[in-house]
Design a protein around this motif. Structure first.
Motif, short mmCIF file in Angstrom:
data_model
loop_
_atom_site.label_atom_id
_atom_site.label_comp_id
_atom_site.label_asym_id
_atom_site.label_seq_id
_atom_site.Cartn_x
_atom_site.Cartn_y
_atom_site.Cartn_z
N ASN A 35 -20.00 -3.00 -17.42
CA ASN A 35 -19.68 -3.47 -16.07
C ASN A 35 -20.18 -2.49 -15.01
OD1 ASN A 35 -18.42 -5.73 -17.05
ND2 ASN A 35 -16.34 -5.00 -16.70
N GLY A 36 -20.80 -3.05 -13.98
CA GLY A 36 -21.32 -2.24 -12.89
C GLY A 36 -22.68 -1.63 -13.17
N LEU A 37 -23.18 -1.85 -14.37
CA LEU A 37 -24.51 -1.36 -14.74
C LEU A 37 -25.44 -2.57 -14.86
CD1 LEU A 37 -23.42 1.08 -17.60
CD2 LEU A 37 -24.00 1.69 -15.24
N GLU A 38 -26.68 -2.38 -14.62
CA GLU A 38 -27.66 -3.46 -14.78
C GLU A 38 -28.00 -3.58 -16.26
OE1 GLU A 38 -28.83 -5.48 -12.35
OE2 GLU A 38 -27.43 -4.49 -11.00
N MET A 39 -27.02 -4.09 -17.02
CA MET A 39 -27.15 -4.14 -18.47
C MET A 39 -26.43 -5.37 -18.99
SD MET A 39 -25.97 -1.15 -21.15
CE MET A 39 -27.08 0.07 -20.49
N ARG A 40 -26.98 -5.98 -20.02
CA ARG A 40 -26.34 -7.14 -20.64
C ARG A 40 -25.16 -6.69 -21.49
NH1 ARG A 40 -30.58 -10.29 -23.97
NH2 ARG A 40 -30.46 -8.32 -25.07
N ASN A 41 -24.12 -7.52 -21.53
CA ASN A 41 -22.93 -7.21 -22.32
C ASN A 41 -23.27 -7.01 -23.80
OD1 ASN A 41 -21.45 -7.46 -20.01
ND2 ASN A 41 -20.52 -9.41 -20.56
N VAL A 42 -24.19 -7.82 -24.32
CA VAL A 42 -24.55 -7.70 -25.74
C VAL A 42 -25.14 -6.32 -26.04
CG1 VAL A 42 -26.88 -8.69 -25.53
CG2 VAL A 42 -25.62 -8.89 -27.69
N ASP A 43 -25.79 -5.72 -25.06
CA ASP A 43 -26.31 -4.37 -25.29
C ASP A 43 -25.19 -3.34 -25.30
OD1 ASP A 43 -29.03 -4.99 -25.70
OD2 ASP A 43 -29.27 -5.32 -23.55
N GLY A 44 -24.10 -3.61 -24.62
CA GLY A 44 -22.91 -2.77 -24.75
C GLY A 44 -22.35 -2.81 -26.15
N VAL A 45 -22.40 -3.99 -26.76
CA VAL A 45 -21.95 -4.15 -28.14
C VAL A 45 -22.87 -3.34 -29.06
CG1 VAL A 45 -21.61 -5.78 -30.03
CG2 VAL A 45 -20.88 -6.38 -27.70
N ARG A 46 -24.16 -3.44 -28.83
CA ARG A 46 -25.11 -2.67 -29.66
C ARG A 46 -24.88 -1.17 -29.52
NH1 ARG A 46 -29.04 -6.86 -27.56
NH2 ARG A 46 -29.36 -8.22 -29.35
N ILE A 47 -24.75 -0.71 -28.29
CA ILE A 47 -24.54 0.72 -28.04
C ILE A 47 -23.23 1.18 -28.67
CG2 ILE A 47 -24.12 2.45 -26.24
CD1 ILE A 47 -25.97 0.65 -24.42
N GLY A 48 -22.17 0.43 -28.47
CA GLY A 48 -20.87 0.81 -29.03
C GLY A 48 -20.87 0.85 -30.54
N THR A 49 -21.54 -0.10 -31.15
CA THR A 49 -21.63 -0.13 -32.61
C THR A 49 -22.34 1.11 -33.13
OG1 THR A 49 -21.63 -2.55 -32.62
CG2 THR A 49 -22.50 -1.43 -34.59
N VAL A 50 -23.48 1.42 -32.53
CA VAL A 50 -24.25 2.59 -32.98
C VAL A 50 -23.49 3.87 -32.69
CG1 VAL A 50 -26.37 3.91 -32.60
CG2 VAL A 50 -26.47 1.41 -32.80
N ALA A 51 -22.92 4.00 -31.51
CA ALA A 51 -22.20 5.23 -31.15
C ALA A 51 -21.02 5.47 -32.07
CB ALA A 51 -21.75 5.16 -29.69
N SER A 52 -20.26 4.43 -32.38
CA SER A 52 -19.11 4.62 -33.26
C SER A 52 -19.55 4.96 -34.68
CB SER A 52 -18.18 3.41 -33.23
OG SER A 52 -18.85 2.24 -33.63
N TRP A 53 -20.65 4.36 -35.12
CA TRP A 53 -21.19 4.67 -36.45
C TRP A 53 -21.66 6.12 -36.51
CZ3 TRP A 53 -20.91 1.49 -40.57
CH2 TRP A 53 -21.65 1.82 -41.69
N PHE A 54 -22.39 6.56 -35.49
CA PHE A 54 -22.90 7.93 -35.47
C PHE A 54 -21.76 8.93 -35.33
CE2 PHE A 54 -27.56 7.07 -33.97
CZ PHE A 54 -27.78 6.34 -35.10
N LEU A 55 -20.70 8.58 -34.60
CA LEU A 55 -19.53 9.46 -34.50
C LEU A 55 -18.92 9.68 -35.88
CD1 LEU A 55 -17.31 11.01 -32.98
CD2 LEU A 55 -16.17 8.80 -32.62
N GLU A 56 -18.76 8.61 -36.63
CA GLU A 56 -18.24 8.74 -37.99
C GLU A 56 -19.13 9.62 -38.84
OE1 GLU A 56 -17.06 5.22 -40.10
OE2 GLU A 56 -16.24 4.32 -38.27
N GLU A 57 -20.43 9.44 -38.70
CA GLU A 57 -21.38 10.26 -39.46
C GLU A 57 -21.25 11.74 -39.10
OE1 GLU A 57 -26.19 10.96 -39.59
OE2 GLU A 57 -25.47 8.94 -39.15
N LEU A 58 -21.20 12.04 -37.81
CA LEU A 58 -21.07 13.44 -37.38
C LEU A 58 -19.76 14.05 -37.89
CD1 LEU A 58 -22.39 13.13 -33.71
CD2 LEU A 58 -23.44 14.47 -35.55
N ASN A 59 -18.68 13.31 -37.79
CA ASN A 59 -17.40 13.83 -38.26
C ASN A 59 -17.39 14.02 -39.77
OD1 ASN A 59 -16.25 14.17 -35.75
ND2 ASN A 59 -15.29 12.15 -35.75
N ALA A 60 -18.06 13.15 -40.51
CA ALA A 60 -18.15 13.30 -41.97
C ALA A 60 -18.96 14.53 -42.34
CB ALA A 60 -18.77 12.04 -42.58
#
Length: 109
Positions: free
Chosen positions: A80-105
């Motif tokens: 919201n408030g960014l010139e970005m499609r909502n589906v790309d927020g889903v993509r970013i969130g999916t990757v970020a949460s996956w990479f967070l798990e990887e870093l913590n592991a």
């Protein structure tokens, strides 16, 4: 899960120095977007983020990751408030949460 419990094991949420920080996650997302792995089972994440960063730039992606991991915003509305499609927020969130798990592991040994 209560409203006071962290949704993600990110340092800014948990206060635990053993957890990856949001900046660690962002750095990994950007690094892998710039240097995608080719022979890895999760290489599609790298290619997806390369496309997203090429489309929107690094700063909006950084903002979305922070909103999701630290501010607990849902993937779809973190754009919201960014010139970005909502589906790309889903993509970013999916990757970020996956990479967070990887870093913590990795930190777990």
């Amino acid at each position: 899960m209560s409203d006071t419990e962290p949704r993600y094991d990110v340092r800014e949420q948990t206060g635990d120095p053993d957890h990856a920080s949001v900046d660690d996650v962002i750095d990994l997302v950007v690094h892998r977007a710039q240097n995608p792995r080719t022979e890895h089972e999760d290489a599609h994440f790298d290619r997806t983020m390369a496309t997203v960063i090429d489309t929107y730039g690094t700063d909006p992606v950084r903002t979305v990751i922070h909103r999701i991991l630290v501010d607990n915003e849902p993937f779809r509305t973190a754009t919201n408030g960014l010139e970005m499609r909502n589906v790309d927020g889903v993509r970013i969130g999916t990757v970020a949460s996956w990479f967070l798990e990887e870093l913590n592991a990795q930190d777990d040994g």
